[in-house]
Design a protein around this motif. Structure first.
Motif, PDB file in Angstrom:
ATOM      1  N   PRO A 134      -1.886  70.280  95.781  1.00  0.00           N
ATOM      2  CA  PRO A 134      -2.863  70.017  94.718  1.00  0.00           C
ATOM      3  C   PRO A 134      -3.984  71.043  94.633  1.00  0.00           C
ATOM      4  N   THR A 135      -4.192  71.811  95.706  1.00  0.00           N
ATOM      5  CA  THR A 135      -5.271  72.820  95.677  1.00  0.00           C
ATOM      6  C   THR A 135      -4.771  74.178  95.195  1.00  0.00           C
ATOM      7  N   CYS A 136      -3.482  74.271  94.869  1.00  0.00           N
ATOM      8  CA  CYS A 136      -2.911  75.549  94.415  1.00  0.00           C
ATOM      9  C   CYS A 136      -3.511  75.920  93.056  1.00  0.00           C
ATOM     10  N   THR A 137      -3.858  77.168  92.910  1.00  0.00           N
ATOM     11  CA  THR A 137      -4.457  77.636  91.650  1.00  0.00           C
ATOM     12  C   THR A 137      -3.471  78.421  90.802  1.00  0.00           C
ATOM     13  N   SER A 138      -2.252  78.594  91.296  1.00  0.00           N
ATOM     14  CA  SER A 138      -1.255  79.368  90.552  1.00  0.00           C
ATOM     15  C   SER A 138      -0.682  78.538  89.406  1.00  0.00           C
ATOM     16  N   ASP A 139      -0.412  79.168  88.265  1.00  0.00           N
ATOM     17  CA  ASP A 139       0.216  78.493  87.129  1.00  0.00           C
ATOM     18  C   ASP A 139       1.724  78.718  87.100  1.00  0.00           C
ATOM     19  N   SER A 140       2.235  79.469  88.054  1.00  0.00           N
ATOM     20  CA  SER A 140       3.665  79.784  88.054  1.00  0.00           C
ATOM     21  C   SER A 140       4.494  78.533  88.298  1.00  0.00           C
ATOM     22  N   ARG A 141       5.546  78.364  87.481  1.00  0.00           N
ATOM     23  CA  ARG A 141       6.452  77.229  87.668  1.00  0.00           C
ATOM     24  C   ARG A 141       7.890  77.713  87.880  1.00  0.00           C
ATOM     25  N   GLY A 172       4.810  79.114  97.755  1.00  0.00           N
ATOM     26  CA  GLY A 172       4.829  79.990  98.913  1.00  0.00           C
ATOM     27  C   GLY A 172       4.540  79.225 100.183  1.00  0.00           C
ATOM     28  N   THR A 173       4.676  79.906 101.322  1.00  0.00           N
ATOM     29  CA  THR A 173       4.479  79.240 102.614  1.00  0.00           C
ATOM     30  C   THR A 173       3.032  78.805 102.825  1.00  0.00           C
ATOM     31  N   ASP A 174       2.094  79.529 102.240  1.00  0.00           N
ATOM     32  CA  ASP A 174       0.686  79.151 102.397  1.00  0.00           C
ATOM     33  C   ASP A 174       0.425  77.771 101.803  1.00  0.00           C
ATOM     34  N   CYS A 175       0.961  77.536 100.607  1.00  0.00           N
ATOM     35  CA  CYS A 175       0.786  76.229  99.964  1.00  0.00           C
ATOM     36  C   CYS A 175       1.527  75.140 100.737  1.00  0.00           C
ATOM     37  N   GLN A 176       2.683  75.482 101.253  1.00  0.00           N
ATOM     38  CA  GLN A 176       3.443  74.500 102.025  1.00  0.00           C
ATOM     39  C   GLN A 176       2.670  74.088 103.276  1.00  0.00           C
ATOM     40  N   LYS A 177       2.080  75.055 103.967  1.00  0.00           N
ATOM     41  CA  LYS A 177       1.307  74.751 105.165  1.00  0.00           C
ATOM     42  C   LYS A 177       0.047  73.961 104.822  1.00  0.00           C
ATOM     43  N   ALA A 178      -0.598  74.338 103.712  1.00  0.00           N
ATOM     44  CA  ALA A 178      -1.830  73.649 103.319  1.00  0.00           C
ATOM     45  C   ALA A 178      -1.572  72.193 102.970  1.00  0.00           C
ATOM     46  N   HIS A 179      -0.389  71.892 102.474  1.00  0.00           N
ATOM     47  CA  HIS A 179      -0.073  70.527 102.030  1.00  0.00           C
ATOM     48  C   HIS A 179       0.633  69.715 103.108  1.00  0.00           C
ATOM     49  N   HIS A 184       1.835  65.792 103.350  1.00  0.00           N
ATOM     50  CA  HIS A 184       3.247  65.655 102.967  1.00  0.00           C
ATOM     51  C   HIS A 184       4.150  65.200 104.107  1.00  0.00           C
ATOM     52  N   LYS A 185       3.746  65.456 105.345  1.00  0.00           N
ATOM     53  CA  LYS A 185       4.689  65.326 106.452  1.00  0.00           C
ATOM     54  C   LYS A 185       5.237  63.913 106.642  1.00  0.00           C
ATOM     55  N   GLN A 186       4.417  62.878 106.440  1.00  0.00           N
ATOM     56  CA  GLN A 186       4.916  61.520 106.666  1.00  0.00           C
ATOM     57  C   GLN A 186       6.029  61.166 105.682  1.00  0.00           C
ATOM     58  N   LYS A 187       5.787  61.427 104.393  1.00  0.00           N
ATOM     59  CA  LYS A 187       6.804  61.127 103.397  1.00  0.00           C
ATOM     60  C   LYS A 187       8.041  61.991 103.616  1.00  0.00           C
ATOM     61  N   CYS A 188       7.824  63.249 103.971  1.00  0.00           N
ATOM     62  CA  CYS A 188       8.931  64.171 104.200  1.00  0.00           C
ATOM     63  C   CYS A 188       9.810  63.682 105.349  1.00  0.00           C
ATOM     64  N   ARG A 189       9.168  63.287 106.439  1.00  0.00           N
ATOM     65  CA  ARG A 189       9.922  62.834 107.601  1.00  0.00           C
ATOM     66  C   ARG A 189      10.636  61.510 107.332  1.00  0.00           C
ATOM     67  N   GLU A 190       9.990  60.644 106.549  1.00  0.00           N
ATOM     68  CA  GLU A 190      10.626  59.368 106.201  1.00  0.00           C
ATOM     69  C   GLU A 190      11.881  59.596 105.371  1.00  0.00           C
TER      70      GLU A 190
END
Length: 686
Positions: free
Chosen positions: A57-64, A80-87, A91-97
């Motif tokens: 949600p904090t990503c400022t890029s408009d690229s889709r 990118g990996t930066d956004c993945q790490k920031a989130h 995200h991890k609980q839902k991802c792991r579930e």
């Protein structure tokens, strides 16, 4: 989409000025009005197809365009990996579930497929339980490809189709009836089913079409015999004549008298002959000793079916009100006759609606094998399941368009008869031949030589529900015509949501959330979608109107609302779990597991005929806890084949990925049925 290419996704008219959905760009319409009115039905698929934003949600890029999926849950996407790490913290609980759910379901599916060994429920499917489909669909495939000078015109070419678990003849008849008017090639079809009762009926109907094609009203008689509980003396005499002739023919003589149209081995014909003889031996005239009284037997089926009355009541609320009286008549009598027929003329019960009647489990396999190997040993009784009818297996949109009548019976009877008549035109022209194979489809390479059998289309019904996709593709791929770029294998899935109850609109919600809001939203969408073309847009802004109609929508049952709920993620999870059951560190379904549904000829070759056989020993799987769920791209690529990507809006080319349910309220859809197409990638075709 389930409309012809170049036609509007709402009204199905040919598009002269194309209007695309502004969000996904995939849905196509003939006008802004159709685009606007389809928004409620289209919303769930649009959510999947439209460009995604970065899940951070904090990503400022408009690229889709350059987003990459989280390979563990495949529900989040990042630029990118930066956004993945920031989130990750959020995200991890839902991802792991989600990943754990896929692992758990994969282990459950592994156990299920090991126990099932590819065995479906054994009931004679004389009536279809899915829509008749055009298995070739030339106009959308070979006819659309740009031909090179040396290529042969598809309309003058020869094609082969394999239908595994074929059931009754509806798919074959609809395929032939859908051939282009100027088709002058030849079409050979392999119809495979392990049930000789079903195949005996198929051969009988095709024999009638070939041997009596010049007789007046023969198509009407075939429709009567196919579906009606009671038939006239004329139809009964035709039936007896054909059964008598068939029981006295050898397989080679049958091929000869039909001009090569009907082809089968003597081993396959032997159990069919017992079925024909048993039908002939039944007393079908009321008042005679040993009268079979199918009407009473049919009532008994409905009385003993625990949910029959409730199902009939819900169904009547769904179908258009002007059709209800004719449906009540069919339920009460089982009569399926053309307009103008007189009840007093229907003096005979229809013996071809009889066979064995029970469902079985794994422990009953040998009992079933004995029945299927020697049908005469079973008591022939009315065997049509209470949830099957002529109205469930022919596309209501096509039926209504060509043969609308306030009587469902008259309307469907007219359409089916017309389909048979159109198919008979190609029979007369010498374009068709059919091989009937009574065999377990998972052992088809025992019967069909991959070197000589090259099929342009292979259909597998919903056998994947019982065997898994992987074994099917492994068996079918060698039989596919690799030289035809339009060659396709189709797998169907009807029962997948049993392991994923969250996929049902009225099912449990993830993380303990309530489904009340979802049900309300889907009810509103259902009302707007189904009413807007009838009442216009103004009443949909009236709270009183919406309140009344939403209550009606809820009363029609959950499947009426299912179309407006986006549950794609659960189907994807099922496919990933199924992949794990055969491939990853769960251990996979053992190659030592032998499929046990073999017919008479297989029993003879294996020395099992007349003897008990032990069930196969099954190896256990590995640990599920450490298995890594596969990315969807890996699920799409199996056995050297690739699946059309429904998640990206890639349309199927032969049959729809799914059908629109609520425009087909007569067809008894649950709205959960899915069809996948597998093809040879271009890289392997060159």
């Amino acid at each position: 989409m389930d409309v012809a290419i170049g036609h509007c996704w709402r009204c199905e008219n040919a598009i002269t000025r194309e209007v695309n959905c502004r969000q996904c760009g995939v849905a196509k319409y003939c006008s802004d009005t159709c685009c606007r009115r389809d928004q409620y039905r289209h919303q769930p698929e649009c959510e999947e197809w439209r460009p995604k934003r970065c899940s951070n949600p904090t990503c400022t890029s408009d690229s889709r365009q350059a987003l990459k999926e989280c390979t563990s849950c495949i529900e989040a996407s990042y630029c990118g990996t930066d956004c993945q790490k920031a989130h990750w913290k959020d995200h991890k609980q839902k991802c792991r579930e989600r990943a754990q759910e896929v692992r758990t379901k994969g282990a459950a599916l592994q156990s299920y497929f090991q126990q099932q060994c590819g065995i479906p429920f054994a009931v004679p499917y004389y009536f279809g339980n899915a829509l008749a489909i055009d298995m070739l669909n030339l106009q959308a495939n070979e006819c659309k490809m740009k031909l090179k000078p040396e290529d042969q015109d598809p309309l003058k070419s020869n094609f082969a189709i394999l239908s595994a678990g074929c059931g009754n003849l509806r798919n074959w008849i609809h395929t032939v009836a859908s051939l282009p008017a100027d088709f002058s090639g030849k079409l050979h079809t392999f119809l495979n089913d392990f049930d000789p009762f079903v195949q005996a009926r198929n051969v009988l109907q095709l024999y009638m079409m070939v041997m009596h094609q010049d007789e007046a009203d023969i198509a009407t008689s075939i429709t009567n015999i196919w579906y009606s509980l009671k038939i006239s003396e004329k139809d009964y005499n035709l039936l007896v004549a054909c059964l008598t002739a068939l029981q006295d023919l050898t397989s080679s003589k049958l091929r000869e008298v039909t001009g090569g149209v009907i082809q089968l081995t003597e081993a396959d014909m032997a159990p069919m002959r017992e079925v024909w003889q048993s039908w002939l031996n039944l007393e079908c005239r009321k008042g005679h000793p040993n009268y079979i009284d199918l009407q009473e037997q049919r009532r008994e089926v409905f009385r003993n079916a625990p949910n029959a009355a409730e199902g009939i009541d819900v169904y009547k609320k769904e179908i258009p009100s002007d059709l209800v009286p004719s449906y009540d008549d069919y339920i009460a009598t089982g009569h399926f006759q053309p307009l103008g027929s007189k009840r007093n003329d229907l003096q005979y019960d229809n013996p071809t609606l009889t066979g064995y009647r029970f469902r079985y489990g794994r422990n009953d396999v040998m009992k079933v094998l004995k029945i299927l190997a020697s049908p005469k040993k079973v008591k022939f009784v009315y065997c049509i399941s209470d949830d099957l009818s002529p109205f469930g297996s022919w596309d209501y949109l096509k039926v209504k368009k060509n043969h609308y009548h306030k009587s469902m019976i008259v309307m469907f009877h007219g359409y089916i008869t017309d389909q048979i008549q159109q198919a008979m035109r190609y029979l007369k022209a010498g374009h068709l031949s059919v091989s009937f194979i009574v065999w377990n489809c998972l052992e088809l390479t025992v019967r069909l030589d991959p070197e000589s059998c090259k099929c342009d289309r292979i259909f597998t019904s919903n056998i994947a529900d019982y065997s898994g996709t992987q074994p099917l593709l492994k068996v079918m791929k060698p039989l596919l015509n690799h030289e035809n770029k339009s060659s396709t294998i189709v797998t169907q899935y009807w029962n997948w949501y049993g392991l994923f109850p969250y996929a049902k609109v009225d099912g449990p919600a993830s993380a303990g959330a309530s489904r009340t809001k979802v049900l309300v939203e889907c009810s509103i969408a259902a009302v707007k979608d189904t009413c807007i073309d009838i009442v216009g847009e103004a009443p949909l802004n009236n709270p009183v109107f919406m309140s009344i109609e939403c209550r009606k929508a809820a009363g029609r049952g959950p499947f009426f609302l299912q179309e407006y709920f986006n549950y794609t993620t659960y189907f994807v999870s099922y496919l990933r779990a199924e992949f794990m059951a055969f491939n990853q560190s769960l251990g996979g379904v053992s190659d030592d597991v032998r499929h046990t549904v073999h017919m008479q000829s297989l029993l003879e070759h294996s020395g099992l005929k007349g003897a008990e056989a032990e069930m196969p020993t099954v190896k256990s799987g590995g640990e599920a806890a450490t298995a890594k769920p596969p990315p969807f791209q890996k699920v799409r690529q199996r056995e050297g084949l690739e699946m059309r990507d429904f998640r990206r809006g890639e349309p199927n080319k032969v049959v729809p990925f799914r059908y629109r349910r609520n425009v087909r309220r007569v067809n008894l859809f649950r709205g959960m049925e899915r069809m996948l197409e597998w093809y040879i990638p271009e890289s392997l075709n060159n």
